[in-house]
Design a protein around this motif. Structure first.
Motif, short mmCIF file in Angstrom:
data_model
loop_
_atom_site.label_atom_id
_atom_site.label_comp_id
_atom_site.label_asym_id
_atom_site.label_seq_id
_atom_site.Cartn_x
_atom_site.Cartn_y
_atom_site.Cartn_z
N MET A 116 0.84 -1.18 0.00
CA MET A 116 0.00 0.00 0.00
C MET A 116 0.88 1.24 0.00
O MET A 116 1.92 1.27 0.64
N ARG A 117 0.42 2.26 -0.70
CA ARG A 117 1.16 3.54 -0.70
C ARG A 117 0.36 4.56 0.11
O ARG A 117 -0.82 4.82 -0.18
N ILE A 118 1.01 5.10 1.11
CA ILE A 118 0.35 6.05 2.02
C ILE A 118 1.10 7.37 1.98
O ILE A 118 2.33 7.40 2.19
N ALA A 119 0.38 8.47 1.72
CA ALA A 119 0.98 9.80 1.78
C ALA A 119 0.74 10.40 3.16
O ALA A 119 -0.33 10.20 3.75
N HIS A 120 1.73 11.10 3.66
CA HIS A 120 1.69 11.63 5.04
C HIS A 120 1.92 13.14 5.04
O HIS A 120 3.03 13.61 4.77
N LEU A 121 0.84 13.87 5.32
CA LEU A 121 0.91 15.32 5.51
C LEU A 121 0.81 15.61 7.01
O LEU A 121 0.25 14.81 7.76
N SER A 122 1.28 16.78 7.41
CA SER A 122 1.09 17.15 8.81
C SER A 122 1.20 18.65 9.00
O SER A 122 1.80 19.36 8.17
N ASP A 123 0.60 19.11 10.12
CA ASP A 123 0.79 20.51 10.56
C ASP A 123 0.57 21.50 9.42
O ASP A 123 1.44 22.33 9.13
N ILE A 124 -0.60 21.42 8.81
CA ILE A 124 -0.90 22.32 7.69
C ILE A 124 -1.38 23.69 8.21
O ILE A 124 -1.37 24.66 7.47
N HIS A 125 -1.83 23.77 9.44
CA HIS A 125 -2.10 25.03 10.14
C HIS A 125 -2.92 26.03 9.32
O HIS A 125 -2.47 27.16 9.07
N VAL A 126 -4.13 25.63 8.98
CA VAL A 126 -5.06 26.53 8.29
C VAL A 126 -5.40 27.69 9.23
O VAL A 126 -5.72 27.50 10.40
N LEU A 127 -5.32 28.91 8.70
CA LEU A 127 -5.64 30.11 9.48
C LEU A 127 -6.87 30.77 8.87
O LEU A 127 -6.91 31.02 7.67
N ASP A 128 -7.87 31.00 9.70
CA ASP A 128 -9.05 31.73 9.23
C ASP A 128 -9.64 32.49 10.42
O ASP A 128 -10.25 31.90 11.30
N ILE B 155 -9.95 2.92 14.09
CA ILE B 155 -9.27 1.91 13.27
C ILE B 155 -9.91 1.88 11.88
O ILE B 155 -11.14 1.96 11.75
N LYS B 156 -9.06 1.81 10.87
CA LYS B 156 -9.53 1.67 9.49
C LYS B 156 -8.77 0.53 8.82
O LYS B 156 -7.54 0.50 8.88
N LEU B 157 -9.52 -0.37 8.20
CA LEU B 157 -8.89 -1.50 7.51
C LEU B 157 -8.79 -1.16 6.03
O LEU B 157 -9.81 -0.97 5.36
N LEU B 158 -7.56 -1.07 5.54
CA LEU B 158 -7.32 -0.70 4.14
C LEU B 158 -6.75 -1.90 3.41
O LEU B 158 -5.80 -2.52 3.87
N GLY B 159 -7.32 -2.23 2.26
CA GLY B 159 -6.76 -3.28 1.43
C GLY B 159 -7.05 -4.67 1.96
O GLY B 159 -7.69 -4.85 3.00
N PRO B 160 -6.54 -5.69 1.24
CA PRO B 160 -6.83 -7.08 1.59
C PRO B 160 -6.08 -7.51 2.86
O PRO B 160 -5.09 -6.90 3.23
N SER B 161 -6.57 -8.59 3.48
CA SER B 161 -6.00 -9.01 4.76
C SER B 161 -4.55 -9.44 4.63
O SER B 161 -3.77 -9.31 5.58
N ASP B 162 -4.13 -9.92 3.47
CA ASP B 162 -2.75 -10.40 3.36
C ASP B 162 -1.78 -9.32 2.88
O ASP B 162 -0.57 -9.51 2.91
N ALA B 163 -2.29 -8.18 2.44
CA ALA B 163 -1.39 -7.14 1.94
C ALA B 163 -1.85 -5.74 2.31
O ALA B 163 -1.34 -4.77 1.78
N GLY C 141 -7.10 -8.23 11.33
CA GLY C 141 -7.40 -9.19 10.27
C GLY C 141 -6.21 -9.53 9.39
O GLY C 141 -6.37 -9.73 8.19
N GLY C 142 -5.01 -9.60 9.97
CA GLY C 142 -3.82 -9.96 9.19
C GLY C 142 -3.13 -8.80 8.53
O GLY C 142 -2.06 -8.95 7.94
N ARG C 143 -3.73 -7.62 8.60
CA ARG C 143 -3.10 -6.43 7.97
C ARG C 143 -1.96 -5.89 8.83
O ARG C 143 -1.91 -6.13 10.03
N THR C 144 -1.09 -5.13 8.20
CA THR C 144 0.03 -4.51 8.91
C THR C 144 -0.46 -3.29 9.68
O THR C 144 -0.98 -2.34 9.08
N PRO C 145 -0.31 -3.29 11.03
CA PRO C 145 -0.77 -2.12 11.78
C PRO C 145 0.17 -0.93 11.65
O PRO C 145 1.38 -1.05 11.84
N VAL C 146 -0.42 0.21 11.33
CA VAL C 146 0.31 1.49 11.21
C VAL C 146 -0.42 2.49 12.10
O VAL C 146 -1.64 2.64 11.98
N ALA C 147 0.31 3.14 13.01
CA ALA C 147 -0.33 4.04 13.98
C ALA C 147 -0.01 5.50 13.66
O ALA C 147 1.05 5.82 13.11
#
Ligand SMILES: [Fe+2]
Ligand SMILES: [Fe+2]
Length: 289
Positions: free
Chosen positions: A1-13, A131-139, A179-185
Protein backbone atom coordinates in the motif's frame (compact mmCIF):
# COMPACT_ATOMS: atom_id res chain seq x y z
CA UNK A 1 0.00 0.00 0.00
CA UNK A 2 1.16 3.54 -0.70
CA UNK A 3 0.35 6.05 2.02
CA UNK A 4 0.98 9.80 1.78
CA UNK A 5 1.69 11.63 5.04
CA UNK A 6 0.91 15.32 5.51
CA UNK A 7 1.09 17.15 8.81
CA UNK A 8 0.79 20.51 10.56
CA UNK A 9 -0.90 22.32 7.69
CA UNK A 10 -2.10 25.03 10.14
CA UNK A 11 -5.06 26.53 8.29
CA UNK A 12 -5.64 30.11 9.48
CA UNK A 13 -9.05 31.73 9.23
CA UNK A 14 -9.85 34.60 11.58
CA UNK A 15 -13.12 35.64 9.96
CA UNK A 16 -15.06 34.22 12.88
CA UNK A 17 -13.16 36.50 15.22
CA UNK A 18 -14.64 39.65 13.71
CA UNK A 19 -18.13 38.86 14.90
CA UNK A 20 -17.45 36.79 17.99
CA UNK A 21 -18.18 38.71 21.18
CA UNK A 22 -17.29 35.94 23.53
CA UNK A 23 -13.56 35.72 22.99
CA UNK A 24 -11.68 36.01 26.20
CA UNK A 25 -8.61 38.22 26.45
CA UNK A 26 -6.24 35.30 26.32
CA UNK A 27 -7.60 34.05 23.05
CA UNK A 28 -7.76 37.55 21.60
CA UNK A 29 -4.04 37.92 22.30
CA UNK A 30 -3.34 34.64 20.59
CA UNK A 31 -5.45 35.61 17.61
CA UNK A 32 -3.33 38.72 17.18
CA UNK A 33 -0.12 36.78 17.59
CA UNK A 34 -1.13 34.12 15.10
CA UNK A 35 -2.46 36.75 12.70
CA UNK A 36 0.94 38.39 12.59
CA UNK A 37 2.58 35.18 11.43
CA UNK A 38 -0.09 34.27 8.91
CA UNK A 39 2.42 33.98 6.10
CA UNK A 40 4.33 31.22 7.87
CA UNK A 41 2.00 28.55 6.45
CA UNK A 42 0.69 29.90 3.13
CA UNK A 43 -2.56 28.65 1.65
CA UNK A 44 -0.89 28.01 -1.71
CA UNK A 45 1.26 25.24 -0.26
CA UNK A 46 -1.75 23.46 1.26
CA UNK A 47 -3.66 23.70 -2.01
CA UNK A 48 -0.69 22.45 -4.03
CA UNK A 49 -0.17 19.39 -1.83
CA UNK A 50 -3.86 18.48 -1.90
CA UNK A 51 -4.12 19.05 -5.66
CA UNK A 52 -1.13 16.80 -6.32
CA UNK A 53 -2.43 13.98 -4.14
CA UNK A 54 -5.97 14.28 -5.49
CA UNK A 55 -4.77 13.26 -8.95
CA UNK A 56 -2.22 10.64 -7.84
CA UNK A 57 -3.80 7.25 -8.61
CA UNK A 58 -0.86 5.37 -7.08
CA UNK A 59 -1.58 6.79 -3.61
CA UNK A 60 -3.96 4.45 -1.76
CA UNK A 61 -4.52 6.65 1.27
CA UNK A 62 -3.56 10.05 2.71
CA UNK A 63 -3.09 10.77 6.42
CA UNK A 64 -2.79 14.13 8.17
CA UNK A 65 -1.19 13.85 11.61
CA UNK A 66 -2.77 16.83 13.33
CA UNK A 67 -2.53 20.61 13.69
CA UNK A 68 -4.93 21.17 10.80
CA UNK A 69 -5.69 24.58 12.34
CA UNK A 70 -4.10 27.24 14.55
CA UNK A 71 -6.72 28.05 17.17
CA UNK A 72 -9.41 25.40 16.65
CA UNK A 73 -11.86 28.09 15.55
CA UNK A 74 -15.03 26.92 13.79
CA UNK A 75 -13.97 28.98 10.77
CA UNK A 76 -10.58 27.27 10.63
CA UNK A 77 -12.01 23.78 11.00
CA UNK A 78 -14.56 24.49 8.26
CA UNK A 79 -11.86 25.82 5.96
CA UNK A 80 -9.57 22.88 6.66
CA UNK A 81 -12.37 20.49 5.75
CA UNK A 82 -13.06 22.34 2.50
CA UNK A 83 -9.38 22.29 1.64
CA UNK A 84 -8.99 18.54 2.23
CA UNK A 85 -12.32 17.50 0.71
CA UNK A 86 -10.83 16.53 -2.69
CA UNK A 87 -9.11 13.68 -0.83
CA UNK A 88 -12.24 12.44 0.96
CA UNK A 89 -12.77 8.72 0.59
CA UNK A 90 -9.07 7.95 1.00
CA UNK A 91 -8.21 10.38 3.76
CA UNK A 92 -7.72 10.06 7.51
CA UNK A 93 -6.96 12.71 10.11
CA UNK A 94 -6.14 12.95 13.80
CA UNK A 95 -6.17 16.06 16.01
CA UNK A 96 -3.09 18.00 17.14
CA UNK A 97 -2.74 20.32 20.09
CA UNK A 98 -3.76 23.32 17.96
CA UNK A 99 -7.02 21.54 17.05
CA UNK A 100 -8.12 21.56 20.71
CA UNK A 101 -6.62 24.95 21.50
CA UNK A 102 -9.18 25.95 24.10
CA UNK A 103 -10.99 24.00 26.77
CA UNK A 104 -14.24 24.87 25.00
CA UNK A 105 -13.01 23.28 21.76
CA UNK A 106 -11.89 20.18 23.60
CA UNK A 107 -15.03 19.80 25.74
CA UNK A 108 -17.39 20.26 22.82
CA UNK A 109 -15.33 17.82 20.67
CA UNK A 110 -15.30 20.48 17.98
CA UNK A 111 -12.62 18.69 15.91
CA UNK A 112 -14.54 15.41 16.03
CA UNK A 113 -17.70 17.28 15.01
CA UNK A 114 -16.01 18.48 11.83
CA UNK A 115 -13.93 15.41 10.96
CA UNK A 116 -15.62 12.44 12.64
CA UNK A 117 -16.61 10.83 9.35
CA UNK A 118 -12.97 10.91 8.23
CA UNK A 119 -11.95 9.00 11.37
CA UNK A 120 -14.71 6.57 12.34
CA UNK A 121 -16.21 4.39 9.66
CA UNK A 122 -18.96 2.71 11.64
CA UNK A 123 -21.19 3.17 14.62
CA UNK A 124 -18.80 1.53 17.05
CA UNK A 125 -18.62 4.61 19.26
CA UNK A 126 -16.29 7.49 18.68
CA UNK A 127 -13.28 6.45 20.69
CA UNK A 128 -9.58 6.76 19.99
CA UNK A 129 -7.74 5.02 18.58
CA UNK A 130 -10.04 4.80 15.59
CA UNK A 131 -9.27 1.91 13.27
CA UNK A 132 -9.53 1.67 9.49
CA UNK A 133 -8.89 -1.50 7.51
CA UNK A 134 -7.32 -0.70 4.14
CA UNK A 135 -6.76 -3.28 1.43
CA UNK A 136 -6.83 -7.08 1.59
CA UNK A 137 -6.00 -9.01 4.76
CA UNK A 138 -2.75 -10.40 3.36
CA UNK A 139 -1.39 -7.14 1.94
CA UNK A 140 -3.35 -4.35 3.55
CA UNK A 141 -2.87 -1.89 6.38
CA UNK A 142 -4.79 -1.45 9.64
CA UNK A 143 -4.58 2.27 10.38
CA UNK A 144 -4.88 3.29 14.04
CA UNK A 145 -5.57 6.94 14.86
CA UNK A 146 -4.60 8.04 18.38
CA UNK A 147 -5.25 11.41 19.97
CA UNK A 148 -2.50 13.01 22.02
CA UNK A 149 -4.17 16.43 21.83
CA UNK A 150 -5.07 18.13 25.09
CA UNK A 151 -6.08 21.74 25.75
CA UNK A 152 -3.32 23.48 27.70
CA UNK A 153 -2.43 27.00 28.85
CA UNK A 154 -0.93 29.25 26.15
CA UNK A 155 2.58 28.30 25.02
CA UNK A 156 2.35 24.86 26.60
CA UNK A 157 1.85 22.15 24.01
CA UNK A 158 2.36 18.91 25.88
CA UNK A 159 0.29 15.88 24.97
CA UNK A 160 -0.65 12.50 26.30
CA UNK A 161 -2.14 9.25 24.99
CA UNK A 162 -4.66 8.26 27.64
CA UNK A 163 -4.68 4.93 29.46
CA UNK A 164 -8.10 4.31 27.92
CA UNK A 165 -6.58 4.50 24.43
CA UNK A 166 -3.80 2.07 25.39
CA UNK A 167 -6.43 -0.31 26.82
CA UNK A 168 -8.52 -0.04 23.65
CA UNK A 169 -5.45 -0.91 21.58
CA UNK A 170 -5.07 -4.07 23.66
CA UNK A 171 -8.73 -4.94 23.09
CA UNK A 172 -8.39 -4.48 19.33
CA UNK A 173 -5.43 -6.89 19.31
CA UNK A 174 -7.34 -9.45 21.42
CA UNK A 175 -10.30 -9.24 19.05
CA UNK A 176 -8.03 -9.81 16.03
CA UNK A 177 -9.30 -6.54 14.63
CA UNK A 178 -6.40 -6.07 12.21
CA UNK A 179 -7.40 -9.19 10.27
CA UNK A 180 -3.82 -9.96 9.19
CA UNK A 181 -3.10 -6.43 7.97
CA UNK A 182 0.03 -4.51 8.91
CA UNK A 183 -0.77 -2.12 11.78
CA UNK A 184 0.31 1.49 11.21
CA UNK A 185 -0.33 4.04 13.98
CA UNK A 186 -0.80 7.82 13.86
CA UNK A 187 -0.24 10.26 16.71
CA UNK A 188 0.41 13.99 16.67
CA UNK A 189 3.21 14.43 19.20
CA UNK A 190 6.80 13.39 18.57
CA UNK A 191 8.30 10.34 20.26
CA UNK A 192 11.94 11.41 20.27
CA UNK A 193 13.67 13.50 22.93
CA UNK A 194 14.33 17.13 21.99
CA UNK A 195 16.00 18.40 25.14
CA UNK A 196 14.73 19.04 28.65
CA UNK A 197 12.90 22.32 28.04
CA UNK A 198 11.22 21.32 24.77
CA UNK A 199 10.17 17.96 26.21
CA UNK A 200 8.70 19.66 29.28
CA UNK A 201 6.86 22.35 27.30
CA UNK A 202 5.93 20.52 24.09
CA UNK A 203 6.53 16.81 24.57
CA UNK A 204 4.40 13.69 24.93
CA UNK A 205 4.00 12.34 28.45
CA UNK A 206 4.60 8.59 28.78
CA UNK A 207 6.50 8.21 25.51
CA UNK A 208 8.18 4.94 26.48
CA UNK A 209 4.96 3.35 27.72
CA UNK A 210 3.19 4.28 24.49
CA UNK A 211 5.99 2.83 22.35
CA UNK A 212 5.98 -0.35 24.44
CA UNK A 213 2.21 -0.74 23.97
CA UNK A 214 2.57 -0.26 20.21
CA UNK A 215 5.37 -2.80 20.07
CA UNK A 216 3.28 -5.33 21.99
CA UNK A 217 0.41 -4.73 19.57
CA UNK A 218 2.71 -5.54 16.65
CA UNK A 219 2.63 -2.02 15.18
CA UNK A 220 5.35 -1.66 12.56
CA UNK A 221 5.19 2.01 11.68
CA UNK A 222 4.28 5.10 13.72
CA UNK A 223 3.70 8.43 11.97
CA UNK A 224 3.66 11.77 13.76
CA UNK A 225 3.85 15.53 13.31
CA UNK A 226 4.11 18.43 15.81
CA UNK A 227 7.78 19.40 15.56
CA UNK A 228 7.52 20.89 12.02
CA UNK A 229 10.92 19.32 11.37
CA UNK A 230 11.33 15.92 9.74
CA UNK A 231 12.64 13.14 11.97
CA UNK A 232 13.10 9.40 11.68
CA UNK A 233 14.17 6.75 14.16
CA UNK A 234 13.83 3.06 14.91
CA UNK A 235 12.71 2.25 18.45
CA UNK A 236 10.93 -0.65 20.15
CA UNK A 237 10.89 -2.52 16.84
CA UNK A 238 9.00 0.30 15.10
CA UNK A 239 9.89 2.74 12.40
CA UNK A 240 8.90 6.16 13.79
CA UNK A 241 8.64 9.00 11.27
CA UNK A 242 7.77 12.67 11.68
CA UNK A 243 6.99 14.21 8.33
CA UNK A 244 7.70 17.83 9.28
CA UNK A 245 5.18 20.53 8.39
CA UNK A 246 3.70 20.27 4.89
CA UNK A 247 3.15 24.02 4.64
CA UNK A 248 6.07 25.83 6.28
CA UNK A 249 7.29 28.59 3.97
CA UNK A 250 10.99 28.28 4.70
CA UNK A 251 14.14 28.03 2.64
CA UNK A 252 15.94 26.24 5.43
CA UNK A 253 16.33 22.66 4.13
CA UNK A 254 15.37 21.29 7.56
CA UNK A 255 12.11 23.24 7.70
CA UNK A 256 11.00 23.48 4.09
CA UNK A 257 7.42 22.31 3.46
CA UNK A 258 7.22 18.60 2.72
CA UNK A 259 5.21 15.44 2.75
CA UNK A 260 6.20 11.79 2.62
CA UNK A 261 4.98 8.78 0.67
CA UNK A 262 5.46 5.32 2.17
CA UNK A 263 5.32 1.87 0.67
CA UNK A 264 4.06 -0.47 3.39
CA UNK A 265 4.06 -4.25 2.95
CA UNK A 266 3.30 -7.24 5.18
CA UNK A 267 6.62 -6.79 7.00
CA UNK A 268 6.18 -3.07 7.58
CA UNK A 269 7.85 -0.06 5.98
CA UNK A 270 9.50 -0.84 2.64
CA UNK A 271 10.30 2.58 1.21
CA UNK A 272 10.08 6.29 2.08
CA UNK A 273 9.84 9.01 -0.52
CA UNK A 274 10.31 12.59 0.73
CA UNK A 275 8.76 15.34 -1.39
CA UNK A 276 9.76 18.93 -0.59
CA UNK A 277 8.26 22.14 -1.94
CA UNK A 278 10.10 23.81 -4.78
CA UNK A 279 9.19 27.50 -5.15
CA UNK A 280 10.69 27.38 -8.64
CA UNK A 281 8.56 24.43 -9.79
CA UNK A 282 5.58 25.45 -7.60
CA UNK A 283 5.26 21.78 -6.78
CA UNK A 284 6.43 19.21 -4.27
CA UNK A 285 9.31 17.35 -5.86
CA UNK A 286 10.99 14.13 -4.79
CA UNK A 287 13.84 15.12 -2.53
CA UNK A 288 15.07 11.71 -1.40
CA UNK A 289 14.01 8.10 -1.04
FE1 LIG B 1 2.10 22.28 14.44
FE1 LIG C 1 1.50 20.47 17.45
Amino acid sequence: MRIAHLSDIHVLDLTEVRWTRFLNKRLTGLVNLVGHRKNAHPQALRETAVAELAVAPDIDHVVVTGDLTNLALESELTRARELLSPLAGRLSVIPGNHDVYTRGAERSRRFEGHFGDWMWTGGEGHHYPWIKLLGPSDAGVALLGFSSAVARLPFIATGVVSAAQIARLGSLVSEGAFGGRTPVALVHHNLHARGFRKDKMHGLSGREAFLTALEQAGVKLLLHGHTHVAHRMHAHGLDVIGSGSSTWASEDPRHIARYNVYDVGPGGLEKVEIRTYSAHARAFVTHAT
